[in-house]
Design a protein around this motif. Structure first.
Motif, short mmCIF file in Angstrom:
data_model
loop_
_atom_site.label_atom_id
_atom_site.label_comp_id
_atom_site.label_asym_id
_atom_site.label_seq_id
_atom_site.Cartn_x
_atom_site.Cartn_y
_atom_site.Cartn_z
N THR A 29 38.40 54.06 47.47
CA THR A 29 36.85 53.85 47.75
C THR A 29 36.49 54.76 49.13
OG1 THR A 29 36.71 51.91 46.54
CG2 THR A 29 35.16 52.36 48.11
N PRO A 30 37.12 54.32 50.23
CA PRO A 30 36.68 55.06 51.34
C PRO A 30 36.73 56.41 51.63
CG PRO A 30 38.43 53.76 52.25
CD PRO A 30 38.00 53.14 50.60
N LEU A 31 38.17 56.67 51.06
CA LEU A 31 38.64 58.30 50.82
C LEU A 31 37.51 58.95 50.07
CD1 LEU A 31 42.24 57.75 50.35
CD2 LEU A 31 41.26 58.67 52.59
N LEU A 32 37.22 58.43 48.99
CA LEU A 32 36.21 59.17 48.07
C LEU A 32 34.83 59.31 48.49
CD1 LEU A 32 35.55 60.29 45.35
CD2 LEU A 32 35.14 58.09 44.44
N ILE A 33 34.52 58.13 49.10
CA ILE A 33 33.06 58.43 49.77
C ILE A 33 32.81 59.39 50.95
CG2 ILE A 33 31.35 57.15 51.29
CD1 ILE A 33 32.07 54.55 49.64
N ILE A 34 34.07 59.36 51.76
CA ILE A 34 33.82 60.35 52.86
C ILE A 34 34.20 61.83 52.28
CG2 ILE A 34 35.23 61.28 55.13
CD1 ILE A 34 36.36 58.17 55.43
N ALA A 35 34.91 61.84 51.53
CA ALA A 35 35.32 63.19 50.76
C ALA A 35 33.87 63.84 50.27
CB ALA A 35 36.30 63.31 49.76
N ILE A 70 39.55 65.05 53.95
CA ILE A 70 39.63 66.47 54.19
C ILE A 70 40.67 67.05 52.99
CG2 ILE A 70 40.23 68.63 55.32
CD1 ILE A 70 39.34 66.83 58.05
N ILE A 71 42.01 66.32 52.85
CA ILE A 71 42.64 66.76 51.86
C ILE A 71 42.42 66.47 50.61
CG2 ILE A 71 45.14 66.57 51.27
CD1 ILE A 71 45.94 66.10 54.21
N VAL A 72 41.63 65.23 50.55
CA VAL A 72 41.06 64.74 49.23
C VAL A 72 40.04 65.81 48.85
CG1 VAL A 72 39.55 62.94 48.12
CG2 VAL A 72 41.54 62.33 49.53
N VAL A 132 42.02 69.15 47.71
CA VAL A 132 42.67 68.99 46.50
C VAL A 132 41.72 68.90 45.28
CG1 VAL A 132 44.44 67.47 45.23
CG2 VAL A 132 44.71 68.20 47.69
N GLY A 133 40.61 68.19 45.27
CA GLY A 133 39.80 67.98 44.40
C GLY A 133 38.95 68.98 43.99
N ARG A 134 38.95 70.17 44.97
CA ARG A 134 38.24 71.32 44.53
C ARG A 134 36.81 71.20 44.92
NH1 ARG A 134 42.10 74.16 45.35
NH2 ARG A 134 43.25 75.51 43.80
N LEU A 135 36.53 70.51 45.84
CA LEU A 135 35.07 70.02 46.35
C LEU A 135 33.89 69.81 44.99
CD1 LEU A 135 34.79 73.00 49.21
CD2 LEU A 135 35.35 70.93 49.32
N HIS A 136 34.70 69.34 44.02
CA HIS A 136 34.10 68.91 42.81
C HIS A 136 34.22 67.20 42.64
CE1 HIS A 136 32.99 68.34 38.72
NE2 HIS A 136 32.45 69.75 38.51
N PRO A 137 33.05 66.73 42.45
CA PRO A 137 32.99 65.25 42.40
C PRO A 137 34.32 64.71 41.51
CG PRO A 137 30.74 65.95 42.32
CD PRO A 137 31.56 67.25 42.36
N VAL A 138 34.36 65.06 40.41
CA VAL A 138 35.48 64.66 39.35
C VAL A 138 36.77 64.84 39.95
CG1 VAL A 138 36.46 64.88 37.22
CG2 VAL A 138 34.06 64.96 37.15
N GLY A 139 37.06 66.05 40.51
CA GLY A 139 38.33 66.45 41.13
C GLY A 139 38.64 65.35 42.29
#
Length: 362
Positions: free
Chosen positions: A69-75, A286-288, A291-298
């Motif tokens: 959760t925190p990783l996704l929100i920050i990313a 930052i890695i998240v 790796v997720g290609r700066l796309h919400p789903v990724g």
């Protein structure tokens, strides 16, 4: 003699833009197996603690989602920055200040306080993170300071602010001299989604945020203007977009997201402020994001993967006797292999053979 060289592609490879993260993950696993062997550990047991144990039952999945959760929100916030060509490397500091601000509000609660305090705690976290990122925006906007260095150095300032408070004025007088605040009242706790699990409403906030970011970036004119303002300031000015507004918007959104993650962390699983609030989420995000290609789903998928590395690293310490740094090793391996594999997006291999006619003429 046949030789090989990298040559630029006419256009970026769409296939490799999706295949690169998968290949990077496969290489990370392979290098991890070799690392376990070199350390004298059973590689199958090592892979088990990293990729099987975190999803073996409902409680383990809950813990996985809790860390994701925190990783996704920050990313999500960082993705706005990076797509705007604003390099906010200090999300960890904004996370800490958001946690401090949220903790300060939580400490005001007493027996008469209502559940509305939860919204105040979250809002304080958002505003704290935005204020800390606003310092970066101000120095970049007014004095052309490098936002990479400023945001990174402010991480250490944030850690000192946290340390001063938990060792000083906010220290629990009944805490046996430990550097920590008192436990927050139950009324400030973030609501949990289900009994028997620590997963909180923060997960829903993160998923809703991913959806809102997709709409903002790909379906709204302000999102388009945001990206143009950062990537091509001259074109943005010609089109009537403000690169200055793009800078402030990117950093305030990113800082607010990191501060929100900090508030969810201290008002959720931690329940108090301690020197251990900085968990490296701001840097791992930052890695998240990449790796997720700066796309919400990724980023949803990469946040889950990074959460597995966190949990796997903790299990590797207790079950395999490996140091805490093993988590960072796997995170670094993933980023390193990702950067290497991204080469194929813009380049391809070309086999060169000697010119026989020229060779014969010589």
């Amino acid at each position: 003699m046949t030789s090989v060289q990298l040559v630029p592609r006419a256009r970026p490879s769409r296939f490799w833009s999706y295949a690169s993260p998968l290949l990077a993950l496969a290489l990370t696993v392979l290098i991890g197996v070799l690392l376990f062997i070199l350390l004298g550990k059973d590689p199958l047991q090592g892979l088990n603690v990293f990729f099987v144990e975190p999803v073996k039952n409902a409680y383990a999945i809950g813990e996985l989602l809790l860390k994701a959760t925190p990783l996704l929100i920050i990313a999500l916030g960082l993705a706005v920055c990076f797509r705007s060509n604003v390099w906010n490397i200090g999300a960890e500091g904004q996370f800490i200040i958001g946690a401090v601000a949220a903790g300060g509000v939580a400490l005001m609660a007493d027996a008469q306080t209502g559940r509305w305090i939860v919204l105040a705690v979250l809002l304080a976290g958002v505003l704290g993170g935005m204020a800390w990122a606003g310092i970066v925006a101000l120095l970049r906007d007014r004095f052309h300071a490098n936002e990479i260095l400023v945001s990174l150095m402010l991480v250490y300032v944030a850690e000192q602010v946290l340390g001063y408070l938990v060792y000083g004025p906010w220290k629990d007088p009944q805490g046996y001299n430990f550097p920590q605040t008192r436990m927050f009242d139950a009324v400030t706790e973030i609501p949990r989604l289900m009994d028997g699990s620590r997963v909180s409403a923060g997960l829903l906030i993160a998923l809703i945020g991913a959806g809102l970011l997709w709409v903002f970036l790909f379906r709204m004119l302000p999102g388009f203007a945001q990206q143009v303002g950062g990537l091509a300031p001259a074109a943005a000015r010609f089109s009537g977009f403000s690169s200055r507004r793009a800078l402030w918007t990117a950093l305030l959104i990113s800082g607010g997201a990191a501060g929100l993650a900090g508030a969810l962390e201290v008002a959720g699983p931690l329940g108090q402020l301690t020197p251990h609030v900085p968990a490296g989420y701001g840097f791992a995000a930052i890695i998240v994001a990449f790796v997720g290609r700066l796309h919400p789903v990724g980023m949803v998928l990469s946040a889950i993967l990074m959460s597995m590395f966190y949990i796997g690293g903790e299990l590797a310490q207790s079950r395999l006797g490996l140091p805490k740094s093993i988590t960072g090793v796997f995170q670094g391996l993933l980023l390193f292999t990702m950067l290497a594999c991204d080469t194929w997006i813009h380049y391809r291999l070309q086999w060169l053979r000697p010119n026989r006619a020229a060779k014969g003429g010589a």
